[in-house]
Write a protein that holds these residues in place. Sequence first.
Motif, PDB file in Angstrom:
ATOM      1  N   HIS A 183       1.576  25.851   3.874  1.00  0.00           N
ATOM      2  CA  HIS A 183       2.359  24.658   4.149  1.00  0.00           C
ATOM      3  C   HIS A 183       2.279  23.702   2.972  1.00  0.00           C
ATOM      4  O   HIS A 183       1.193  23.318   2.548  1.00  0.00           O
ATOM      5  CB  HIS A 183       1.853  23.970   5.425  1.00  0.00           C
ATOM      6  CG  HIS A 183       1.991  24.823   6.643  1.00  0.00           C
ATOM      7  ND1 HIS A 183       3.201  25.037   7.267  1.00  0.00           N
ATOM      8  CD2 HIS A 183       1.079  25.553   7.325  1.00  0.00           C
ATOM      9  CE1 HIS A 183       3.023  25.834   8.306  1.00  0.00           C
ATOM     10  NE2 HIS A 183       1.742  26.162   8.366  1.00  0.00           N
ATOM     11  N   ALA A 184       3.418  23.317   2.444  1.00  0.00           N
ATOM     12  CA  ALA A 184       3.437  22.391   1.313  1.00  0.00           C
ATOM     13  C   ALA A 184       3.082  20.991   1.783  1.00  0.00           C
ATOM     14  O   ALA A 184       3.417  20.597   2.901  1.00  0.00           O
ATOM     15  CB  ALA A 184       4.827  22.378   0.674  1.00  0.00           C
ATOM     16  N   PHE A 185       2.380  20.260   0.921  1.00  0.00           N
ATOM     17  CA  PHE A 185       2.035  18.875   1.224  1.00  0.00           C
ATOM     18  C   PHE A 185       3.281  18.009   1.153  1.00  0.00           C
ATOM     19  O   PHE A 185       4.038  18.053   0.181  1.00  0.00           O
ATOM     20  CB  PHE A 185       0.989  18.368   0.229  1.00  0.00           C
ATOM     21  CG  PHE A 185       0.758  16.888   0.309  1.00  0.00           C
ATOM     22  CD1 PHE A 185       0.081  16.343   1.386  1.00  0.00           C
ATOM     23  CD2 PHE A 185       1.212  16.049  -0.695  1.00  0.00           C
ATOM     24  CE1 PHE A 185      -0.137  14.984   1.471  1.00  0.00           C
ATOM     25  CE2 PHE A 185       1.001  14.679  -0.612  1.00  0.00           C
ATOM     26  CZ  PHE A 185       0.322  14.150   0.466  1.00  0.00           C
ATOM     27  N   LYS A 186       3.489  17.223   2.184  1.00  0.00           N
ATOM     28  CA  LYS A 186       4.623  16.310   2.204  1.00  0.00           C
ATOM     29  C   LYS A 186       4.134  14.934   1.786  1.00  0.00           C
ATOM     30  O   LYS A 186       3.385  14.284   2.509  1.00  0.00           O
ATOM     31  CB  LYS A 186       5.237  16.247   3.609  1.00  0.00           C
ATOM     32  CG  LYS A 186       6.491  15.366   3.659  1.00  0.00           C
ATOM     33  CD  LYS A 186       7.090  15.382   5.061  1.00  0.00           C
ATOM     34  CE  LYS A 186       8.339  14.508   5.125  1.00  0.00           C
ATOM     35  NZ  LYS A 186       8.921  14.508   6.484  1.00  0.00           N
ATOM     36  N   ALA A 187       4.542  14.502   0.612  1.00  0.00           N
ATOM     37  CA  ALA A 187       4.068  13.231   0.079  1.00  0.00           C
ATOM     38  C   ALA A 187       4.639  12.071   0.881  1.00  0.00           C
ATOM     39  O   ALA A 187       5.730  12.146   1.431  1.00  0.00           O
ATOM     40  CB  ALA A 187       4.467  13.092  -1.390  1.00  0.00           C
ATOM     41  N   ASN A 188       3.855  11.000   0.952  1.00  0.00           N
ATOM     42  CA  ASN A 188       4.334   9.787   1.594  1.00  0.00           C
ATOM     43  C   ASN A 188       5.443   9.161   0.754  1.00  0.00           C
ATOM     44  O   ASN A 188       5.516   9.342  -0.457  1.00  0.00           O
ATOM     45  CB  ASN A 188       3.184   8.784   1.743  1.00  0.00           C
ATOM     46  CG  ASN A 188       2.127   9.275   2.703  1.00  0.00           C
ATOM     47  OD1 ASN A 188       2.444   9.950   3.677  1.00  0.00           O
ATOM     48  ND2 ASN A 188       0.877   8.959   2.423  1.00  0.00           N
ATOM     49  N   THR A 189       6.295   8.417   1.397  1.00  0.00           N
ATOM     50  CA  THR A 189       7.344   7.703   0.679  1.00  0.00           C
ATOM     51  C   THR A 189       6.712   6.673  -0.246  1.00  0.00           C
ATOM     52  O   THR A 189       5.860   5.898   0.183  1.00  0.00           O
ATOM     53  CB  THR A 189       8.276   6.984   1.666  1.00  0.00           C
ATOM     54  OG1 THR A 189       8.819   7.958   2.558  1.00  0.00           O
ATOM     55  CG2 THR A 189       9.392   6.261   0.921  1.00  0.00           C
ATOM     56  N   PRO A 190       7.074   6.664  -1.541  1.00  0.00           N
ATOM     57  CA  PRO A 190       6.469   5.702  -2.462  1.00  0.00           C
ATOM     58  C   PRO A 190       6.709   4.267  -2.004  1.00  0.00           C
ATOM     59  O   PRO A 190       7.744   3.938  -1.439  1.00  0.00           O
ATOM     60  CB  PRO A 190       7.182   5.996  -3.783  1.00  0.00           C
ATOM     61  CG  PRO A 190       7.711   7.386  -3.639  1.00  0.00           C
ATOM     62  CD  PRO A 190       8.047   7.542  -2.195  1.00  0.00           C
ATOM     63  N   ILE A 191       5.708   3.439  -2.269  1.00  0.00           N
ATOM     64  CA  ILE A 191       5.818   2.033  -1.921  1.00  0.00           C
ATOM     65  C   ILE A 191       6.588   1.309  -3.020  1.00  0.00           C
ATOM     66  O   ILE A 191       6.301   1.474  -4.205  1.00  0.00           O
ATOM     67  CB  ILE A 191       4.418   1.410  -1.768  1.00  0.00           C
ATOM     68  CG1 ILE A 191       3.643   2.125  -0.658  1.00  0.00           C
ATOM     69  CG2 ILE A 191       4.495  -0.084  -1.498  1.00  0.00           C
ATOM     70  CD1 ILE A 191       2.179   1.773  -0.619  1.00  0.00           C
ATOM     71  N   ALA A 192       7.563   0.500  -2.632  1.00  0.00           N
ATOM     72  CA  ALA A 192       8.298  -0.306  -3.604  1.00  0.00           C
ATOM     73  C   ALA A 192       7.530  -1.610  -3.830  1.00  0.00           C
ATOM     74  O   ALA A 192       7.270  -2.350  -2.881  1.00  0.00           O
ATOM     75  CB  ALA A 192       9.699  -0.599  -3.090  1.00  0.00           C
ATOM     76  N   TYR A 193       7.139  -1.877  -5.064  1.00  0.00           N
ATOM     77  CA  TYR A 193       6.402  -3.103  -5.359  1.00  0.00           C
ATOM     78  C   TYR A 193       6.606  -3.465  -6.824  1.00  0.00           C
ATOM     79  O   TYR A 193       7.022  -2.649  -7.642  1.00  0.00           O
ATOM     80  CB  TYR A 193       4.910  -2.948  -5.045  1.00  0.00           C
ATOM     81  CG  TYR A 193       4.162  -1.989  -5.942  1.00  0.00           C
ATOM     82  CD1 TYR A 193       3.394  -2.454  -7.008  1.00  0.00           C
ATOM     83  CD2 TYR A 193       4.219  -0.613  -5.732  1.00  0.00           C
ATOM     84  CE1 TYR A 193       2.707  -1.584  -7.824  1.00  0.00           C
ATOM     85  CE2 TYR A 193       3.533   0.263  -6.542  1.00  0.00           C
ATOM     86  CZ  TYR A 193       2.775  -0.227  -7.588  1.00  0.00           C
ATOM     87  OH  TYR A 193       2.089   0.643  -8.405  1.00  0.00           O
ATOM     88  N   ASN A 194       6.318  -4.716  -7.135  1.00  0.00           N
ATOM     89  CA  ASN A 194       6.408  -5.201  -8.510  1.00  0.00           C
ATOM     90  C   ASN A 194       5.123  -4.830  -9.240  1.00  0.00           C
ATOM     91  O   ASN A 194       4.052  -5.368  -8.954  1.00  0.00           O
ATOM     92  CB  ASN A 194       6.618  -6.718  -8.532  1.00  0.00           C
ATOM     93  CG  ASN A 194       7.962  -7.100  -7.944  1.00  0.00           C
ATOM     94  OD1 ASN A 194       8.972  -6.482  -8.257  1.00  0.00           O
ATOM     95  ND2 ASN A 194       7.972  -8.102  -7.083  1.00  0.00           N
ATOM     96  N   LYS A 195       5.229  -3.884 -10.169  1.00  0.00           N
ATOM     97  CA  LYS A 195       4.049  -3.281 -10.781  1.00  0.00           C
ATOM     98  C   LYS A 195       3.420  -4.162 -11.857  1.00  0.00           C
ATOM     99  O   LYS A 195       4.018  -5.086 -12.366  1.00  0.00           O
ATOM    100  CB  LYS A 195       4.418  -1.929 -11.389  1.00  0.00           C
ATOM    101  CG  LYS A 195       4.895  -0.913 -10.372  1.00  0.00           C
ATOM    102  CD  LYS A 195       5.148   0.432 -11.023  1.00  0.00           C
ATOM    103  CE  LYS A 195       5.567   1.470  -9.980  1.00  0.00           C
ATOM    104  NZ  LYS A 195       5.764   2.803 -10.580  1.00  0.00           N
TER     105      LYS A 195
END
Length: 323
Positions: free
Chosen positions: A268-280
């Motif tokens: 089973h492939a790892f399903k990554a979490n949705t990236p967080i949108a933020y001011n880097k």
Amino acid sequence: MLGNGPALVLFHPSPHTSEILLPLAERLADFYTVFVIDTPGYGKSSPLSSEPSQLSDYTDFLYRCFKAMNIKTPSIYGSATGAQLSIRYALEYPKNVASLFLDNAAHFDDDFCEAILGQYFPDFTPKKNGSHLPQVWKMVNQMFQYFPWCFKEEKYALRRPQLPPPVLNGIVLDFLRAGGNYHMAYRLAFKHERAKYVQALKVPTTIFRWNGSIIKEHINNLLAFDLPSNVKTLFINGTPDERMQLLTDCITEEAAERKNYEVSKKIHAFKANTPIAYNKVTKDLPEITSDGAHLIKAWELLVERNPSLSAEIIQSCLIDSYS
């Protein structure tokens, strides 16, 4: 998953992630199909569905995972917390383990263990003002000066050179990744660090005793017990590189004896979490310092630019910035 051959599972120390074992996995991939597993709640893995009260809560979950992946009778390598998970797994599923390789496995008596547990695991729940960051840095720094880190008496001093700031920073990030629950598997492993569990093992087992381990004294305590004939010890001296080579040689010797094996291709492939949108924090990311002050500076910049984000999400952004 790396390589081809009989199944070998690697369990990491706490609060690290499976990434710390990738150099060893790459060496072993010529001989095994290597599965490098994040303990639930560490690294990129989700925590268990309910708070664990014993290591069996983890091994039950891992057994179900291995069954779903058709990993039937793996060899298992574990270090520190990973060693205790390996022992518990082999005790509960002896017919489903080909052999064990135990690194940084020790024995603590009851009084010493209780003294450790009373001080070893401070509360590192993320605070919006970042006040937990200096505490994490201080603890990680002291972990390589004393064992246990919370005992400052001379008899607990390790007397070894301090690690470079970038190395310390990487360890701090692993604590932060695990978050406020970093102690869960870690604490249960301390409670399980008993010779009686090694004495009860029925599967072929190798204990690695490296002269450079920060818990060498407590590994010696384990080896002082009367251990069964299926448990042998490999004494390792020399540099970390020499140690890595000896580990590789020992573990790969076993692969040749396992001519019949089955490894499922149903992974089973790892399903990554949705990236967080933020001011880097990018160009002005503070450089790593020996006192850890860079973390609080970066934290303050992230909070300033993302005032609506929670402390937990700011912590994820901080980790992302330095990873």
